[in-house]
Design a protein around this motif. Structure first.
Motif, PDB file in Angstrom:
ATOM      1  N   UNK A 133       0.825  -1.206   0.000  1.00 33.33           N
ATOM      2  CA  UNK A 133       0.000   0.000   0.000  1.00 33.33           C
ATOM      3  C   UNK A 133       0.861   1.259   0.000  1.00 33.33           C
ATOM      4  N   UNK A 134       2.033   1.185   0.633  1.00 34.29           N
ATOM      5  CA  UNK A 134       2.899   2.358   0.685  1.00 34.29           C
ATOM      6  C   UNK A 134       3.440   2.702  -0.698  1.00 34.29           C
ATOM      7  N   UNK A 135       3.905   1.701  -1.436  1.00 31.84           N
ATOM      8  CA  UNK A 135       4.439   1.970  -2.768  1.00 31.84           C
ATOM      9  C   UNK A 135       3.331   2.302  -3.760  1.00 31.84           C
ATOM     10  N   UNK A 136       2.132   1.739  -3.545  1.00 29.29           N
ATOM     11  CA  UNK A 136       0.997   2.091  -4.400  1.00 29.29           C
ATOM     12  C   UNK A 136       0.612   3.556  -4.248  1.00 29.29           C
ATOM     13  N   UNK A 137       0.743   4.089  -3.031  1.00 31.27           N
ATOM     14  CA  UNK A 137       0.400   5.498  -2.811  1.00 31.27           C
ATOM     15  C   UNK A 137       1.275   6.394  -3.671  1.00 31.27           C
ATOM     16  N   UNK A 138       2.527   5.990  -3.877  1.00 33.71           N
ATOM     17  CA  UNK A 138       3.441   6.767  -4.724  1.00 33.71           C
ATOM     18  C   UNK A 138       2.951   6.777  -6.166  1.00 33.71           C
ATOM     19  N   UNK A 139       2.665   5.605  -6.711  1.00 30.48           N
ATOM     20  CA  UNK A 139       2.239   5.521  -8.101  1.00 30.48           C
ATOM     21  C   UNK A 139       0.941   6.282  -8.335  1.00 30.48           C
ATOM     22  N   UNK A 140      -0.022   6.105  -7.435  1.00 28.98           N
ATOM     23  CA  UNK A 140      -1.321   6.770  -7.600  1.00 28.98           C
ATOM     24  C   UNK A 140      -1.165   8.290  -7.509  1.00 28.98           C
ATOM     25  N   UNK A 141      -0.330   8.758  -6.573  1.00 32.44           N
ATOM     26  CA  UNK A 141      -0.148  10.202  -6.432  1.00 32.44           C
ATOM     27  C   UNK A 141       0.616  10.802  -7.611  1.00 32.44           C
ATOM     28  N   UNK A 142       1.554  10.040  -8.174  1.00 29.14           N
ATOM     29  CA  UNK A 142       2.230  10.509  -9.387  1.00 29.14           C
ATOM     30  C   UNK A 142       1.234  10.568 -10.537  1.00 29.14           C
ATOM     31  N   UNK A 143       0.388   9.550 -10.639  1.00 29.07           N
ATOM     32  CA  UNK A 143      -0.633   9.522 -11.689  1.00 29.07           C
ATOM     33  C   UNK A 143      -1.590  10.709 -11.545  1.00 29.07           C
ATOM     34  N   UNK A 144      -1.939  11.045 -10.316  1.00 25.45           N
ATOM     35  CA  UNK A 144      -2.850  12.172 -10.058  1.00 25.45           C
ATOM     36  C   UNK A 144      -2.130  13.514 -10.116  1.00 25.45           C
ATOM     37  N   UNK A 145      -0.800  13.454 -10.326  1.00 23.19           N
ATOM     38  CA  UNK A 145       0.042  14.646 -10.401  1.00 23.19           C
ATOM     39  C   UNK A 145       0.053  15.428  -9.083  1.00 23.19           C
ATOM     40  N   UNK A 146      -0.020  14.679  -7.971  1.00 21.98           N
ATOM     41  CA  UNK A 146       0.088  15.293  -6.656  1.00 21.98           C
ATOM     42  C   UNK A 146       1.537  15.341  -6.182  1.00 21.98           C
ATOM     43  N   UNK A 147       2.401  14.565  -6.860  1.00 18.36           N
ATOM     44  CA  UNK A 147       3.809  14.519  -6.495  1.00 18.36           C
ATOM     45  C   UNK A 147       4.622  14.295  -7.758  1.00 18.36           C
ATOM     46  N   UNK A 148       5.810  14.896  -7.798  1.00 18.45           N
ATOM     47  CA  UNK A 148       6.723  14.673  -8.916  1.00 18.45           C
ATOM     48  C   UNK A 148       7.468  13.358  -8.693  1.00 18.45           C
ATOM     49  N   UNK A 149       7.587  12.515  -9.717  1.00 21.15           N
ATOM     50  CA  UNK A 149       8.321  11.260  -9.540  1.00 21.15           C
ATOM     51  C   UNK A 149       9.793  11.529  -9.263  1.00 21.15           C
ATOM     52  N   UNK A 150      10.376  10.804  -8.357  1.00 19.71           N
ATOM     53  CA  UNK A 150      11.782  10.996  -8.036  1.00 19.71           C
ATOM     54  C   UNK A 150      12.669  10.281  -9.043  1.00 19.71           C
ATOM     55  N   UNK A 151      13.826  10.863  -9.311  1.00 22.03           N
ATOM     56  CA  UNK A 151      14.820  10.231 -10.180  1.00 22.03           C
ATOM     57  C   UNK A 151      15.875   9.497  -9.368  1.00 22.03           C
ATOM     58  N   UNK A 152      15.748   9.592  -8.058  1.00 23.77           N
ATOM     59  CA  UNK A 152      16.718   8.993  -7.146  1.00 23.77           C
ATOM     60  C   UNK A 152      16.209   7.634  -6.692  1.00 23.77           C
ATOM     61  N   UNK A 153      16.689   6.569  -7.310  1.00 24.76           N
ATOM     62  CA  UNK A 153      16.165   5.233  -7.011  1.00 24.76           C
ATOM     63  C   UNK A 153      16.561   4.772  -5.611  1.00 24.76           C
ATOM     64  N   UNK A 154      17.714   5.246  -5.116  1.00 24.31           N
ATOM     65  CA  UNK A 154      18.129   4.866  -3.760  1.00 24.31           C
ATOM     66  C   UNK A 154      17.183   5.458  -2.728  1.00 24.31           C
ATOM     67  N   UNK A 155      16.848   6.745  -2.909  1.00 25.31           N
ATOM     68  CA  UNK A 155      15.901   7.390  -1.995  1.00 25.31           C
ATOM     69  C   UNK A 155      14.544   6.714  -2.053  1.00 25.31           C
ATOM     70  N   UNK A 156      14.129   6.331  -3.258  1.00 29.14           N
ATOM     71  CA  UNK A 156      12.838   5.663  -3.396  1.00 29.14           C
ATOM     72  C   UNK A 156      12.865   4.289  -2.732  1.00 29.14           C
ATOM     73  N   UNK A 157      13.963   3.552  -2.914  1.00 30.12           N
ATOM     74  CA  UNK A 157      14.089   2.244  -2.268  1.00 30.12           C
ATOM     75  C   UNK A 157      14.091   2.382  -0.755  1.00 30.12           C
ATOM     76  N   UNK A 158      14.715   3.457  -0.244  1.00 32.94           N
ATOM     77  CA  UNK A 158      14.711   3.699   1.198  1.00 32.94           C
ATOM     78  C   UNK A 158      13.301   4.007   1.688  1.00 32.94           C
ATOM     79  N   UNK A 159      12.552   4.772   0.899  1.00 38.13           N
ATOM     80  CA  UNK A 159      11.164   5.097   1.245  1.00 38.13           C
ATOM     81  C   UNK A 159      10.308   3.829   1.331  1.00 38.13           C
TER      82      UNK A 159
END
Length: 477
Positions: A133-159
């Motif tokens: 559910x945590x990683x799904x929130x990222x995809x859905x919010x990017x799709x809704x344009x509520x957040x800019x997708x990160x280019x930092x894969x390490x930061x995303x993996x840490x999240x």
């Protein structure tokens, strides 16, 4: 690895020292350390399931990168669907495959058709419902344009894999937690000390309250057919405190641990057993999951807008799905449906947001009316917990039937005096700290040595009443 274990007591200081004394000059290096530590923390249970976290992380990172490159609706919906299919597909297979197979076969058997039953010996990955559910929130919010997708894969993996809240939440949103991995962190002594207080209180709730309640609850529920209604009611009440101490204790330790590393996680429990109606209870219990379903399921369905029939439909959907999220068993679905029935009258009468402030916000003690409201709310919650704790519907129904029989008026055969005292301590501390984010955030003692005396007393109680470490209940979800 569980928080209340010697392994974690060794693991946490090592990571803390490396984080602040070796990698403190570079937040990117700190993120790498967090990913390594988180994967070790999770792999300590079963390293084979690390591939699931890594795969989910890579898929959603890729989807986020592709979503920002196109504005074509069909392509964007296809990318979102890919993320949903991968994440919910993995969750569905590992958590619900055997449930659906068993019920499919039972349905055909009911009509006289015998078909082969192909169930699998599937190990449920710890925490899969939470990090999915945590990683799904990222995809859905990017799709809704509520957040800019990160280019930092390490930061995303840490999240995705952040070890304090990896296996049992809180379920964090990308909009809140991910940006914290993209900036420098400075050690804050005040926040770290308060984090330690919250960890201490979480350990008290888990080790002292939850684990000691668990021993009595297991004894009663495992032999429910021989006990009286009064004893079964006692077991249900103790389970209410067991699951609260267990789950909110985990959240306290997770939030407190995160503060040691300079991160802020959202409050997951806001003293729910002081609620004056069931709507308030659900605003204060497992807040991260309740708000997740509200934002990603309830509101898209129409929420409280539309006809009365649609409102009723939406309420039942969100509660039933919430119940099913907890486990592949009809007991959880009934538990969700029962809470929907509790909630609906408040919703239809438009009084579901009647209690939005903390109880007795301007006084020391609640009024008689508030006491009655709290008692009734706690009572109906306890009855619903019977389904949550039972192995099957038959057991739950049998327990409730016995509770509402003449044996309710007998004296319980089990009298846990120590547990009652410990629960009383829990309630008193949380009552006086109910206006804060956690119970120990406010201690009305100015003298330093007296405050430390309180901490040492809690530590002594934890040591005295500790036994064999018990896994957290929500690990199975």
């Amino acid at each position: 690895m569980i928080f209340n274990s010697l392994d974690f007591a060794v693991f946490l200081p090592i990571v803390f020292l490396l984080y602040w004394f070796v990698f403190n000059k570079n937040h990117k290096a700190q993120n790498v350390l967090i990913v390594v530590a988180s994967y070790f923390f999770y792999g300590y249970w079963d390293w084979r399931f690390l591939s699931l976290i890594a795969f989910s992380t890579l898929v959603d990172f890729f989807v986020g990168q592709q979503l920002v490159k196109t504005q074509k609706k069909a392509v964007r919906k296809g990318l979102l669907l890919l993320s949903l299919l991968v994440n919910l597909g993995l969750l569905g297979f590992f958590k619900y495959y055997n449930f659906f197979v068993d019920n499919f076969v039972s349905a055909f058997s009911f009509f006289g058709f015998e078909i082969p039953q192909y169930t699998l010996h599937i190990i449920l990955p710890v925490g899969i419902s939470f990090y999915t559910f945590q990683t799904l929130s990222y995809t859905i919010d990017v799709y809704r344009e509520k957040i800019e997708p990160t280019k930092n894969i390490v930061a995303f993996a840490a999240f995705v894999s952040f070890f304090p809240q990896l296996v049992a939440g809180p379920i964090e949103r990308a909009t809140h937690l991910l940006p914290q991995f993209l900036k420098e962190r400075q050690f804050n002594y005040v926040n770290a000390v308060d984090g330690l207080r919250q960890i201490l209180w979480g350990l008290f709730k888990k080790i002292v309250v939850a684990d000691n309640c668990a021993r009595i609850v297991n004894t009663i529920f495992n032999d429910y057919e021989t006990h009286s209604g009064s004893t079964l009611l006692l077991g249900a009440v103790l389970f209410a405190f067991q699951i609260y101490g267990d789950f909110s204790g985990y959240s306290d330790i997770a939030i407190g641990t995160s503060r040691l590393f300079g991160f802020d996680l959202k409050q997951n429990f806001a003293f729910p057993y002081f609620s004056r109606d069931i709507a308030e209870f659900w605003r204060r219990w497992h807040i991260s999951l309740s708000t997740w379903f509200r934002d990603y399921l309830y509101i898209p369905l129409g929420g409280s807008r539309g006809t009365q029939a649609k409102v009723i439909r939406n309420v039942f959907i969100i509660f039933l799905v919430s119940g099913f999220w907890h486990g592949a068993n009809w007991t959880f679905i009934v538990w969700g449906g029962l809470n929907a029935l509790y909630f609906l009258p408040l919703m239809l009468a438009n009084i579901n947001r009647h209690h939005t402030d903390i109880v007795a916000s301007t006084t020391l003690f609640p009024s008689i009316k508030e006491c009655l409201q709290i008692t009734v709310t706690f009572g109906v919650t306890v009855l619903a917990w019977v389904f949550f704790r039972s192995e099957n519907i038959h057991q739950a129904w049998s327990i409730l039937s016995t509770i509402f029989s003449h044996s309710f008026f007998t004296i319980p055969t089990i009298r846990p005096k120590d547990i009652i005292v410990l629960i009383t301590i829990l309630l008193l501390v949380e009552w006086f700290g109910r206006k804060q984010k956690h119970a120990l955030a406010y201690i009305p003692i100015k003298h330093k040595f007296l405050r430390w005396g309180v901490y040492y007393v809690l530590i002594l109680i934890i040591i005295t009443f500790s036994g064999t470490p018990q896994e957290f209940i929500y690990f199975q979800f």
